[in-house]
Design a protein around this motif. Structure first.
Motif, mmCIF file in Angstrom:
data_model
loop_
_atom_site.group_PDB
_atom_site.id
_atom_site.type_symbol
_atom_site.label_atom_id
_atom_site.label_comp_id
_atom_site.label_asym_id
_atom_site.label_seq_id
_atom_site.Cartn_x
_atom_site.Cartn_y
_atom_site.Cartn_z
ATOM 1 N N ASN A 1 -10.630 -5.685 3.818
ATOM 2 C CA ASN A 1 -11.805 -5.160 3.193
ATOM 3 C C ASN A 1 -11.824 -4.138 2.535
ATOM 4 O OD1 ASN A 1 -13.664 -7.345 3.934
ATOM 5 N ND2 ASN A 1 -13.934 -6.611 5.920
ATOM 6 N N GLN A 2 -10.467 -3.338 2.674
ATOM 7 C CA GLN A 2 -10.055 -2.221 1.939
ATOM 8 C C GLN A 2 -10.038 -2.246 0.352
ATOM 9 O OE1 GLN A 2 -10.287 1.174 3.324
ATOM 10 N NE2 GLN A 2 -10.840 0.106 4.908
ATOM 11 N N THR A 3 -9.730 -3.551 -0.171
ATOM 12 C CA THR A 3 -9.639 -3.639 -1.385
ATOM 13 C C THR A 3 -11.186 -3.360 -1.981
ATOM 14 O OG1 THR A 3 -10.444 -5.993 -1.419
ATOM 15 C CG2 THR A 3 -7.999 -5.756 -1.151
ATOM 16 N N ARG A 4 -12.034 -3.332 -1.453
ATOM 17 C CA ARG A 4 -13.440 -3.375 -2.034
ATOM 18 C C ARG A 4 -13.542 -1.589 -2.482
ATOM 19 N NH1 ARG A 4 -17.199 -6.408 1.830
ATOM 20 N NH2 ARG A 4 -16.261 -8.368 1.481
ATOM 21 N N LYS A 5 -13.411 -0.843 -1.407
ATOM 22 C CA LYS A 5 -13.669 0.657 -1.517
ATOM 23 C C LYS A 5 -12.765 1.237 -0.526
ATOM 24 C CE LYS A 5 -16.747 4.496 -1.784
ATOM 25 N NZ LYS A 5 -18.204 4.992 -1.644
ATOM 26 N N PRO A 6 -11.413 1.465 -0.680
ATOM 27 C CA PRO A 6 -10.280 2.117 0.001
ATOM 28 C C PRO A 6 -10.772 3.227 0.745
ATOM 29 C CG PRO A 6 -9.292 1.434 -1.821
ATOM 30 C CD PRO A 6 -10.859 1.408 -2.159
ATOM 31 N N GLU A 7 -10.891 3.552 2.218
ATOM 32 C CA GLU A 7 -10.999 4.666 2.882
ATOM 33 C C GLU A 7 -10.346 4.666 4.179
ATOM 34 O OE1 GLU A 7 -16.087 4.943 2.090
ATOM 35 O OE2 GLU A 7 -15.189 3.658 3.731
ATOM 36 N N GLY A 8 -10.123 6.063 4.300
ATOM 37 C CA GLY A 8 -9.344 6.182 5.773
ATOM 38 C C GLY A 8 -7.842 5.909 5.524
ATOM 39 N N PHE A 9 -7.268 5.882 6.791
ATOM 40 C CA PHE A 9 -5.771 5.380 6.850
ATOM 41 C C PHE A 9 -5.565 4.028 6.180
ATOM 42 C CE2 PHE A 9 -2.459 3.307 9.244
ATOM 43 C CZ PHE A 9 -1.274 4.291 8.928
ATOM 44 N N LEU A 10 -6.346 2.974 6.576
ATOM 45 C CA LEU A 10 -6.228 1.698 6.125
ATOM 46 C C LEU A 10 -6.193 1.721 4.657
ATOM 47 C CD1 LEU A 10 -7.859 -0.787 8.879
ATOM 48 C CD2 LEU A 10 -5.583 -0.394 8.406
ATOM 49 N N GLY A 11 -7.242 2.459 3.974
ATOM 50 C CA GLY A 11 -7.371 2.596 2.672
ATOM 51 C C GLY A 11 -6.155 3.139 2.096
ATOM 52 N N LYS A 12 -5.499 4.077 2.587
ATOM 53 C CA LYS A 12 -4.467 4.729 2.112
ATOM 54 C C LYS A 12 -3.278 3.684 2.097
ATOM 55 C CE LYS A 12 -2.821 8.989 1.872
ATOM 56 N NZ LYS A 12 -2.818 10.507 2.565
ATOM 57 N N MET A 13 -3.340 3.007 2.918
ATOM 58 C CA MET A 13 -2.247 1.807 2.876
ATOM 59 C C MET A 13 -2.572 0.694 1.786
ATOM 60 S SD MET A 13 -1.680 1.104 7.242
ATOM 61 C CE MET A 13 -1.035 -0.355 6.970
ATOM 62 N N MET A 14 -3.879 0.474 1.775
ATOM 63 C CA MET A 14 -4.204 -0.679 0.668
ATOM 64 C C MET A 14 -3.884 0.100 -0.982
ATOM 65 S SD MET A 14 -5.485 -3.227 -0.383
ATOM 66 C CE MET A 14 -5.752 -4.225 1.223
ATOM 67 N N VAL A 15 -4.243 1.428 -0.869
ATOM 68 C CA VAL A 15 -3.806 1.790 -2.254
ATOM 69 C C VAL A 15 -2.472 1.686 -2.586
ATOM 70 C CG1 VAL A 15 -3.771 4.027 -3.457
ATOM 71 C CG2 VAL A 15 -5.919 3.537 -2.519
ATOM 72 N N SER A 16 -1.549 2.290 -1.632
ATOM 73 C CA SER A 16 -0.037 2.256 -1.696
ATOM 74 C C SER A 16 0.250 0.697 -1.919
ATOM 75 C CB SER A 16 0.422 2.620 -0.445
ATOM 76 O OG SER A 16 1.994 2.745 -0.640
ATOM 77 N N LEU B 1 -10.762 2.398 -15.718
ATOM 78 C CA LEU B 1 -11.572 2.162 -14.668
ATOM 79 C C LEU B 1 -11.038 1.534 -13.661
ATOM 80 C CD1 LEU B 1 -14.394 0.781 -17.291
ATOM 81 C CD2 LEU B 1 -14.300 3.090 -16.338
ATOM 82 N N GLY B 2 -11.568 1.881 -12.408
ATOM 83 C CA GLY B 2 -11.110 1.215 -11.231
ATOM 84 C C GLY B 2 -9.749 1.704 -10.960
ATOM 85 N N CYS B 3 -9.269 2.875 -11.043
ATOM 86 C CA CYS B 3 -7.952 3.242 -11.093
ATOM 87 C C CYS B 3 -7.288 3.688 -9.734
ATOM 88 C CB CYS B 3 -7.565 4.721 -11.722
ATOM 89 S SG CYS B 3 -8.419 6.068 -11.209
ATOM 90 N N VAL B 4 -8.300 3.729 -8.683
ATOM 91 C CA VAL B 4 -7.871 3.913 -7.398
ATOM 92 C C VAL B 4 -6.679 5.023 -7.156
ATOM 93 C CG1 VAL B 4 -7.151 2.925 -4.917
ATOM 94 C CG2 VAL B 4 -8.619 1.583 -6.652
ATOM 95 N N GLY B 5 -5.608 4.691 -6.999
ATOM 96 C CA GLY B 5 -4.266 5.674 -6.767
ATOM 97 C C GLY B 5 -3.922 6.194 -8.062
ATOM 98 N N GLY B 6 -4.467 5.775 -9.104
ATOM 99 C CA GLY B 6 -4.237 6.543 -10.425
ATOM 100 C C GLY B 6 -2.504 5.863 -11.069
ATOM 101 N N ARG B 7 -1.979 5.082 -10.266
ATOM 102 C CA ARG B 7 -0.708 4.544 -10.789
ATOM 103 C C ARG B 7 -0.635 4.389 -12.578
ATOM 104 N NH1 ARG B 7 2.705 0.712 -13.146
ATOM 105 N NH2 ARG B 7 4.741 0.971 -12.499
ATOM 106 N N ASN B 8 -1.574 3.498 -12.662
ATOM 107 C CA ASN B 8 -1.459 2.798 -14.052
ATOM 108 C C ASN B 8 -1.955 4.048 -14.976
ATOM 109 O OD1 ASN B 8 -0.620 0.448 -13.151
ATOM 110 N ND2 ASN B 8 -2.627 -0.514 -13.016
ATOM 111 N N ALA B 9 -2.620 4.992 -14.807
ATOM 112 C CA ALA B 9 -3.265 6.053 -15.534
ATOM 113 C C ALA B 9 -2.130 7.005 -15.889
ATOM 114 C CB ALA B 9 -4.313 6.979 -14.851
ATOM 115 N N ALA B 10 -1.317 7.125 -14.604
ATOM 116 C CA ALA B 10 -0.119 7.974 -14.828
ATOM 117 C C ALA B 10 0.899 7.145 -15.732
ATOM 118 C CB ALA B 10 0.875 8.228 -13.457
#
Length: 81
Positions: A9-24, A52-61
């Motif tokens: 469910n973290q694919t929708r809007k990553p939050e907290g510890f599990l969200g950080k793992m999902m972003v990574s 748009l929808g960059c989450v962790g920003g890897r592609n923007a970087a």
């Protein structure tokens, strides 16, 4: 709700510890296909980009590495990095 379902469910809007793992995992899991797509950006010299929808920003970087003088705007509704 089980741990696996909470993680997925973290694919929708990553939050907290599990969200950080999902972003990574999304940043690393999508890296090859994103790099492939970026490699096909030839013959253009943009002044501005919108990610748009960059989450962790890897592609923007990565896009900023390819186009260091571009004005980049990266937007995501998740606060997770």
């Amino acid at each position: 709700m089980g741990l696996f379902k909470k993680f997925v469910n973290q694919t929708r809007k990553p939050e907290g510890f599990l969200g950080k793992m999902m972003v990574s995992s999304m940043n690393s899991g999508h890296a090859r296909v994103a790099d492939w797509g970026i490699s096909h950006l030839k013959g253009i010299e943009p002044n501005e980009m919108l990610e748009l929808g960059c989450v962790g920003g890897r592609n923007a970087a990565e896009l900023l590495k390819k186009y260091p003088s571009v004005k980049m705007t990266a937007i995501d509704y998740s606060q997770q990095k």
